[in-house]
Write an enzyme that holds these catalytic residues in place. Sequence first.
Site, PDB file in Angstrom:
ATOM      1  N   PHE A 151      -5.818  -6.376  -3.712  1.00  0.00           N
ATOM      2  CA  PHE A 151      -4.443  -7.150  -3.280  1.00  0.00           C
ATOM      3  C   PHE A 151      -3.585  -7.497  -2.358  1.00  0.00           C
ATOM      4  O   PHE A 151      -2.824  -8.632  -2.009  1.00  0.00           O
ATOM      5  CB  PHE A 151      -3.988  -6.773  -4.087  1.00  0.00           C
ATOM      6  CG  PHE A 151      -2.790  -5.724  -4.258  1.00  0.00           C
ATOM      7  CD1 PHE A 151      -1.972  -5.817  -3.834  1.00  0.00           C
ATOM      8  CD2 PHE A 151      -3.687  -4.491  -4.927  1.00  0.00           C
ATOM      9  CE1 PHE A 151      -1.291  -4.348  -3.327  1.00  0.00           C
ATOM     10  CE2 PHE A 151      -2.777  -3.345  -4.889  1.00  0.00           C
ATOM     11  CZ  PHE A 151      -1.997  -2.965  -3.873  1.00  0.00           C
ATOM     12  N   SER A 228      -9.441   1.465  -2.002  1.00  0.00           N
ATOM     13  CA  SER A 228      -9.167   3.097  -2.751  1.00  0.00           C
ATOM     14  C   SER A 228      -9.708   3.744  -2.083  1.00  0.00           C
ATOM     15  O   SER A 228     -11.850   3.044  -2.601  1.00  0.00           O
ATOM     16  CB  SER A 228      -8.655   3.183  -4.018  1.00  0.00           C
ATOM     17  OG  SER A 228      -9.779   2.809  -4.671  1.00  0.00           O
ATOM     18  N   CYS A 283      -2.375  -0.481   4.384  1.00  0.00           N
ATOM     19  CA  CYS A 283      -3.657   1.189   3.716  1.00  0.00           C
ATOM     20  C   CYS A 283      -2.854   1.606   5.242  1.00  0.00           C
ATOM     21  O   CYS A 283      -3.242   2.771   5.898  1.00  0.00           O
ATOM     22  CB  CYS A 283      -4.875   0.012   4.486  1.00  0.00           C
ATOM     23  SG  CYS A 283      -5.206  -1.077   5.729  1.00  0.00           S
ATOM     24  N   GLU A 384      -3.098   8.741  -1.745  1.00  0.00           N
ATOM     25  CA  GLU A 384      -2.539   8.091  -1.219  1.00  0.00           C
ATOM     26  C   GLU A 384      -1.760   7.251  -2.269  1.00  0.00           C
ATOM     27  O   GLU A 384      -2.274   6.617  -3.935  1.00  0.00           O
ATOM     28  CB  GLU A 384      -3.689   6.504  -0.852  1.00  0.00           C
ATOM     29  CG  GLU A 384      -2.959   5.430  -0.249  1.00  0.00           C
ATOM     30  CD  GLU A 384      -3.984   4.221   0.375  1.00  0.00           C
ATOM     31  OE1 GLU A 384      -3.861   3.799   1.186  1.00  0.00           O
ATOM     32  OE2 GLU A 384      -5.099   4.408  -0.925  1.00  0.00           O
TER      33      GLU A 384
END
Length: 499
Positions: A151, A228, A283, A384
């Site tokens: 996303f 992820s 990221c 994360e």
Amino acid sequence: MPMKIIEHFVNGINFPGMSKRTSKVFNPATGEQTAEVKLASVQDVDIAVQSAKKAFISWSNKSPLQRARVMFRFKELIEKNSEELTKIIVSEHGKVFDDAKGELTRGLEVVEFACGIPQMLKGEFTENVGTEIDSWSIRQPLGVCAGITPFNFPAMVPMWMFPMAIACGNTFILKPSEKDPSCSIKLAELFTEAGLPDGVLNVVNGDKEVVDAILTNKKVQAISFVGSTPIAKYIYENSAKNEKRVQALGGAKNHCVVMPDCDLDQAVNGLMGAAYGSAGERCMAQSVAVAVGNIGDDLVSKLSKKVDALKVGPGMDKNSEMGPLVTKEHLEKVRGYVDLGVKEGAKLVVDGRNIKLQGYEKGFFIGGCLFDNVNRDMKIYKEEIFGPVLSVVRAKNFDEAIDLVNKHEFGNGTSIYTRDGDTGRTFASQIKVGMVGINIPIPVPVAFHSFGGWKRSLFGDQHMHGPEGVRFYTKLKTITSRWPSGVRSNPEFIMPTMK
């Protein structure tokens, strides 16, 4: 007024699909639902793959130059429609307008790189590898390829994948995030307008059911993924089980090492953009600042003032520096990490959890958060967060800072701020991370280099776009040829050698 319905894009047209399942799409700034997106079934995926497989026959036989000309027209249409595409990104993701525009530009750079595909597909030729024997190598497309994208970059990450795959002669199935699918649909429509044949690029919206259908479809030859680490590992393992080529980019916990000799204002400004830009939903976000030696107190002092002053607001407001998070569920997840950091004993220097914006009370907003005295045993350091949360870790010296970065499970990106050339060079050489910045806060490679991490930030051998992208989306064939004259020679039963 009826709710907007976002359909799939298959074989050059909008496709409602057979499935009745849908998912809600929200405007993150207002918290209001703006659309419903169709979620595909296994049958819908099969229809898209069949369309792509059929289109591959003629598309793969187009010359690289013909494919490049379509790519050039696609580039022009993206530029012409950049304002509309940017607004679509803001409306469904929430990032501020200039950040969304920058994302689109970075995706466009890959399209520009793909326009040069005739040069990149040239093979190698050696005359007389043996007596009157020539040998050459060529790169040929794989077939139907697929991309599963996150996303946080609804334009850039898909454009890391499908322009390269299609320029190489493949056809493509794109499965964007169901949270912000509209940009991918618009890009597919523009590509068709540019002259791309029907079925070469297909967009299929969906969730895990669709992902699994892509992974198990025998006609899909290669999978590209960004997301992820747990899902990247799942994609990698199941692609391998189904005999597919795969590149799966996972999570990150990017460290920015701040040396005592650095330009501190430059480092602070770099960290502000890298940690809080796009609300930390990158990221490549710098989520850990490693303060080396005695610079920690000054670093935290300067950071705290800027984080306090961070202008949070809707993405279309020109004064906004940071927009909302993408969904209410993700907002609660990030808040939970901040709560956890407090419980773990980290010092919450700036607390953005209780931010309220007049007129946007239902939006998915959180202010910038800054932690100090974080250590490597805390979950907020290990995991994360994917939100606007920056953790400051203190390191006694350069060697301890290197050790922190190298022992973390993720190895996506890292950077260092220093005035010393030897320190910068040593850092770049010794660090076990895929992308490194020296006095650069977000070291994202340009399109003609390749993007990818190390360790649990990448599953697979090849990075994305650039030269690695060409290699990933093609297979190598080597031909050895002789044209003898006269009577055929007798059969030989030994390994052929070049005499």
